[in-house]
Design a protein around this motif. Structure first.
Motif, PDB file in Angstrom:
ATOM      1  N   SER B 258       0.834  -1.211   0.000  1.00  0.00           N
ATOM      2  CA  SER B 258       0.000   0.000   0.000  1.00  0.00           C
ATOM      3  C   SER B 258       0.865   1.255   0.000  1.00  0.00           C
ATOM      4  O   SER B 258       0.575   2.224  -0.707  1.00  0.00           O
ATOM      5  CB  SER B 258      -0.918   0.013   1.232  1.00  0.00           C
ATOM      6  OG  SER B 258      -1.814  -1.065   1.202  1.00  0.00           O
ATOM      7  N   THR B 261       2.354   1.809  -3.352  1.00  0.00           N
ATOM      8  CA  THR B 261       1.332   2.260  -4.313  1.00  0.00           C
ATOM      9  C   THR B 261       1.097   3.764  -4.212  1.00  0.00           C
ATOM     10  O   THR B 261       1.072   4.465  -5.229  1.00  0.00           O
ATOM     11  CB  THR B 261       0.001   1.530  -4.055  1.00  0.00           C
ATOM     12  OG1 THR B 261       0.191   0.146  -4.307  1.00  0.00           O
ATOM     13  CG2 THR B 261      -1.093   2.041  -4.971  1.00  0.00           C
ATOM     14  N   VAL B 262       0.929   4.258  -2.995  1.00  0.00           N
ATOM     15  CA  VAL B 262       0.655   5.699  -2.872  1.00  0.00           C
ATOM     16  C   VAL B 262       1.909   6.514  -3.207  1.00  0.00           C
ATOM     17  O   VAL B 262       1.804   7.640  -3.693  1.00  0.00           O
ATOM     18  CB  VAL B 262       0.045   6.075  -1.494  1.00  0.00           C
ATOM     19  CG1 VAL B 262      -1.327   5.416  -1.340  1.00  0.00           C
ATOM     20  CG2 VAL B 262       0.957   5.698  -0.332  1.00  0.00           C
ATOM     21  N   SER B 265       1.947   6.766  -7.025  1.00  0.00           N
ATOM     22  CA  SER B 265       0.969   7.765  -7.483  1.00  0.00           C
ATOM     23  C   SER B 265       1.482   9.180  -7.241  1.00  0.00           C
ATOM     24  O   SER B 265       1.307  10.056  -8.093  1.00  0.00           O
ATOM     25  CB  SER B 265      -0.356   7.585  -6.752  1.00  0.00           C
ATOM     26  OG  SER B 265      -0.930   6.376  -7.135  1.00  0.00           O
TER      27      SER B 265
END
Lengths: 273, 273
Positions: B258, B261-262, B265
């Motif tokens: 997680s 992933t952020v 982005s």
């Protein structure tokens, strides 16, 4: 149809009826004019104006205060704690694309006060969504409803003796959405394309042709209700040119962390977030 | 998002030198003018024009054919196969934010023909990047160089008896980038903010005040060379309001899926991709 995230209803009413007019004039509008048109702090990008001209759903789809519901099967479920039901709870959102997309929305837009829920359940097919729809969708009164369903409708015919057909999938999906629209006339819909990768021990390449019928059906269903469509299967076909299929989903169905990440991005991109 | 990647070099040369001029006139420019300014099929959004007015680097940063290099420590390394050195090789890109950002670039823009490398090495501090810079950066001739370094410069003083200081980090980082600019005058730089979360057994809340000096130093170094800055530490502070710190990095340093992933982005957003 679909609308601008942070605009309030008054702004929307004033902009929407004249949308074509606005867009028609758009290429002659000054940048300051574009800003003014998107009052309430919202920027209307040139890109958006062009998309609207092309008849595509107006983006961004999300608005402040929205209740957002992710629905589907195991891919949406993704190990969520089913006993927890508060909005925006990481454990209740699982570990899949729904969580990863939600995390980005909540991190990047804390002021939007989204209330996000995940009610995916492993193994579900369309008819099983219908069975639990009152409690697991309509009662939550979502402003935005995102559904990913279909791989079990296809797979369980092969593996579990399910007596489904492509026609049953498509008509069942349509009925579910008609029922939803009747109960929630203003709900904004996001329909996700089911996907299948040739990876793992079960999935045969020869399945793909028949499976593509389910992708087409989901797209037709989305078009029929004016939903945003998230082309997951197409995206994964592109992803398989970047890295082998099992990078994205070891068994061809359940996404790895990498698979869930690119799904979350595709979802956010599709809704214009 | 549309990308500047579709602009050819002539277009860029014609747009870039007059950037301030273009932007100064930006709010008075018609939308048609914005379109015209972004010739070659590229739309320059109002958002971009505003960002540039604020003195931020012009985005999107990436162009077709770019060689992109990720450099850093274990967070960048992220289990990459060091014996593999071909561009765009999933295993060679690791499993962290560098891979996840790369995957999205390669999936979404296959026509851009990016060549992406990861040369992060676990445990590295600024001076260790400098030691291997010729081979692991300059010889690769990146068009875009992204660096995430700093947590070991801080942490190893505490845990490994490293005789570093904040001043040594900042001056060493500046020297490294001056050397890089000298060898590669046109390289576009991305400097990532180091981050530390209060999670796991080692990190103490009391460390954060001193650590913030390393965040500030990285930002100053970025400003000094006109780099895009990726505010990872700020992003993780926001993320920790969404879910507990160990959701993002179990030991406070190494991101979970997680967390990665952020980060990916945030990186893509920062470069305007």
């Amino acid at each position: 149809m679909t609308t601008q995230a942070t605009m309030n209803d008054e702004t929307l009413k004033s902009v929407q009826p004249s949308r074509r007019e606005f867009v028609g004039a758009g290429l002659g509008l000054s940048a300051a004019g574009l800003l003014a048109a998107g009052a309430g702090g919202t920027l209307l990008s040139v890109e958006n104006a062009l998309a609207a001209t092309a008849g595509e759903p107006f983006k961004p789809l999300l608005r402040s205060g929205d209740t957002i519901l992710f629905q589907g099967d195991s891919i949406t479920d993704a190990g969520r704690k089913r006993e927890r039901d508060e909005a925006n709870d990481a454990a209740a959102l699982g570990l899949g694309y729904a969580w990863l997309a939600s995390a980005q929305l909540l991190i990047n837009s804390p002021e939007a006060n989204y209330k996000i829920f995940n009610r995916g359940i492993s193994g579900n097919k369309v008819y099983q969504l219908a069975e639990r729809w009152e409690k697991d969708c309509l009662e939550l009164k979502p402003d935005v409803l995102s559904i990913l369903i279909g791989v079990n409708d296809f797979w369980h015919i092969r593996k579990n003796g399910y007596d489904g057909t492509l026609e049953k999938y498509q008509s069942g999906y349509r009925e579910l959405l008609e029922r939803t629209r009747k109960a929630l006339p203003n709900v904004r819909l996001v329909i996700c394309e089911p996907f299948l990768l040739v990876a793992g021990k079960e999935v045969k390449e020869s399945w793909l042709e028949e499976f593509s019928g389910y992708c087409t059906a989901a797209r037709r269903v989305a078009e029929g209700v004016g939903a945003v469509f998230v082309p997951f299967h197409s995206m994964f076909l592109a992803a398989c040119k970047v890295a082998p299929p099992d990078t994205w989903a070891g068994d061809g169905v359940h996404p790895s962390a990498s698979g869930a990440t690119v799904m979350a991005s595709a979802w956010l991109k599709a809704v214009g977030a």
